[in-house]
Design a protein around this motif. Sequence first.
Motif, mmCIF file in Angstrom:
data_model
loop_
_atom_site.group_PDB
_atom_site.id
_atom_site.type_symbol
_atom_site.label_atom_id
_atom_site.label_comp_id
_atom_site.label_asym_id
_atom_site.label_seq_id
_atom_site.Cartn_x
_atom_site.Cartn_y
_atom_site.Cartn_z
ATOM 1 N N ILE A 224 -4.164 8.312 -2.427
ATOM 2 C CA ILE A 224 -3.610 8.716 -3.720
ATOM 3 C C ILE A 224 -3.054 10.134 -3.636
ATOM 4 C CG2 ILE A 224 -4.225 9.280 -6.107
ATOM 5 C CD1 ILE A 224 -6.182 6.866 -5.976
ATOM 6 N N GLU A 225 -3.765 11.014 -2.952
ATOM 7 C CA GLU A 225 -3.275 12.391 -2.788
ATOM 8 C C GLU A 225 -1.953 12.428 -2.027
ATOM 9 O OE1 GLU A 225 -6.579 14.343 -0.924
ATOM 10 O OE2 GLU A 225 -7.647 14.593 -2.835
ATOM 11 N N GLN A 226 -1.790 11.541 -1.051
ATOM 12 C CA GLN A 226 -0.578 11.518 -0.233
ATOM 13 C C GLN A 226 0.575 10.746 -0.867
ATOM 14 O OE1 GLN A 226 -1.723 9.950 3.577
ATOM 15 N NE2 GLN A 226 -2.910 11.749 4.115
ATOM 16 N N HIS A 227 0.258 9.647 -1.585
ATOM 17 C CA HIS A 227 1.307 8.730 -2.030
ATOM 18 C C HIS A 227 1.384 8.529 -3.542
ATOM 19 C CE1 HIS A 227 1.792 7.708 2.183
ATOM 20 N NE2 HIS A 227 0.505 7.483 2.256
ATOM 21 N N GLY A 228 0.476 9.107 -4.285
ATOM 22 C CA GLY A 228 0.455 8.886 -5.732
ATOM 23 C C GLY A 228 -0.386 7.662 -6.080
ATOM 24 N N ALA A 229 -0.343 7.291 -7.341
ATOM 25 C CA ALA A 229 -1.165 6.192 -7.856
ATOM 26 C C ALA A 229 -0.883 4.887 -7.110
ATOM 27 C CB ALA A 229 -0.917 6.005 -9.338
ATOM 28 N N VAL A 230 -1.948 4.115 -6.861
ATOM 29 C CA VAL A 230 -1.840 2.835 -6.161
ATOM 30 C C VAL A 230 -2.618 1.773 -6.930
ATOM 31 C CG1 VAL A 230 -1.592 3.918 -3.885
ATOM 32 C CG2 VAL A 230 -3.872 3.262 -4.699
ATOM 33 N N LEU A 231 -2.403 0.529 -6.542
ATOM 34 C CA LEU A 231 -3.239 -0.563 -7.018
ATOM 35 C C LEU A 231 -3.463 -1.512 -5.861
ATOM 36 C CD1 LEU A 231 -1.416 -3.336 -7.399
ATOM 37 C CD2 LEU A 231 -0.782 -2.264 -9.526
ATOM 38 N N PHE A 232 -4.471 -2.374 -6.005
ATOM 39 C CA PHE A 232 -4.756 -3.387 -4.998
ATOM 40 C C PHE A 232 -4.374 -4.741 -5.548
ATOM 41 C CE2 PHE A 232 -7.410 0.050 -3.636
ATOM 42 C CZ PHE A 232 -7.325 -0.009 -2.256
ATOM 43 N N HIS A 233 -3.852 -5.585 -4.663
ATOM 44 C CA HIS A 233 -3.513 -6.953 -5.038
ATOM 45 C C HIS A 233 -3.871 -7.871 -3.881
ATOM 46 C CE1 HIS A 233 -1.173 -10.574 -5.885
ATOM 47 N NE2 HIS A 233 -1.298 -10.204 -7.147
ATOM 48 N N PRO B 147 -6.915 -7.121 1.002
ATOM 49 C CA PRO B 147 -6.095 -6.822 -0.170
ATOM 50 C C PRO B 147 -4.960 -5.881 0.225
ATOM 51 C CG PRO B 147 -8.083 -5.509 -0.193
ATOM 52 C CD PRO B 147 -8.192 -6.428 0.988
ATOM 53 N N ARG B 148 -3.852 -6.001 -0.456
ATOM 54 C CA ARG B 148 -2.733 -5.086 -0.215
ATOM 55 C C ARG B 148 -2.895 -3.888 -1.137
ATOM 56 N NH1 ARG B 148 2.663 -8.380 -0.732
ATOM 57 N NH2 ARG B 148 2.110 -7.812 -2.817
ATOM 58 N N CYS B 149 -2.745 -2.707 -0.589
ATOM 59 C CA CYS B 149 -2.775 -1.469 -1.371
ATOM 60 C C CYS B 149 -1.331 -1.020 -1.527
ATOM 61 C CB CYS B 149 -3.599 -0.419 -0.634
ATOM 62 S SG CYS B 149 -3.727 1.132 -1.541
ATOM 63 N N LEU B 150 -0.864 -0.972 -2.771
ATOM 64 C CA LEU B 150 0.550 -0.707 -3.036
ATOM 65 C C LEU B 150 0.728 0.472 -3.988
ATOM 66 C CD1 LEU B 150 1.378 -4.409 -3.888
ATOM 67 C CD2 LEU B 150 2.022 -3.235 -1.788
ATOM 68 N N ARG C 48 -3.471 0.331 13.075
ATOM 69 C CA ARG C 48 -2.583 -0.581 12.352
ATOM 70 C C ARG C 48 -2.247 -0.106 10.945
ATOM 71 N NH1 ARG C 48 -4.097 -6.147 10.928
ATOM 72 N NH2 ARG C 48 -2.088 -6.311 9.990
ATOM 73 N N ALA C 49 -3.122 0.661 10.333
ATOM 74 C CA ALA C 49 -2.903 1.083 8.955
ATOM 75 C C ALA C 49 -3.141 2.583 8.853
ATOM 76 C CB ALA C 49 -3.850 0.321 8.031
ATOM 77 N N THR C 50 -3.019 3.088 7.629
ATOM 78 C CA THR C 50 -3.195 4.511 7.387
ATOM 79 C C THR C 50 -4.506 4.997 7.993
ATOM 80 O OG1 THR C 50 -1.972 4.292 5.346
ATOM 81 C CG2 THR C 50 -3.317 6.251 5.566
ATOM 82 N N GLU C 51 -4.413 6.046 8.787
ATOM 83 C CA GLU C 51 -5.570 6.705 9.368
ATOM 84 C C GLU C 51 -6.483 5.749 10.131
ATOM 85 O OE1 GLU C 51 -7.420 9.324 6.596
ATOM 86 O OE2 GLU C 51 -5.507 9.865 5.733
#
Length: 129
Positions: free
Chosen positions: A22-31, A42-45, A93-96
């Motif tokens: 959230i600090e890096q990309h702003g508000a997110v949600l999971f789907h 789940p996808r974090c978008l 494969r993903a963030t961090e």
Amino acid sequence: MARRIRRVDITDRARVVLRRMIEQHGAVLFHQSGGYRDGNSPRCLPIRQARIGSADMLLGSLPWHTEFWVSAEQYERWKHTHLTLDVVECGGRATEDTHFVVRTRLLTDEEAAALADGGPPRTGADRLA
């Protein structure tokens, strides 16, 4: 004071990763659609890119107003289930080098009754109204 019954929780490790995202990309949600390509992840978008369908169901909210949505089909499979959002190492494969996953267990009778008393979950149609 009775504890609030929740359908979705988050581990401390996942909370740290979510906050960083959230600090890096702003508000997110999971789907999580439950489609054959999604597996158990789940996808974090970013909220700006998220497309919530009118039939999607809101399972719950996580810290920092982060919502966790599932398709109507997935909800039917999980309506008696408690989810815990966690992270696992995934070799870059993903963030961090982490990947969000869900851990599941059946709701207790008490939890199921409390959630049923709260009425049906919000849908994507409610979100758009």
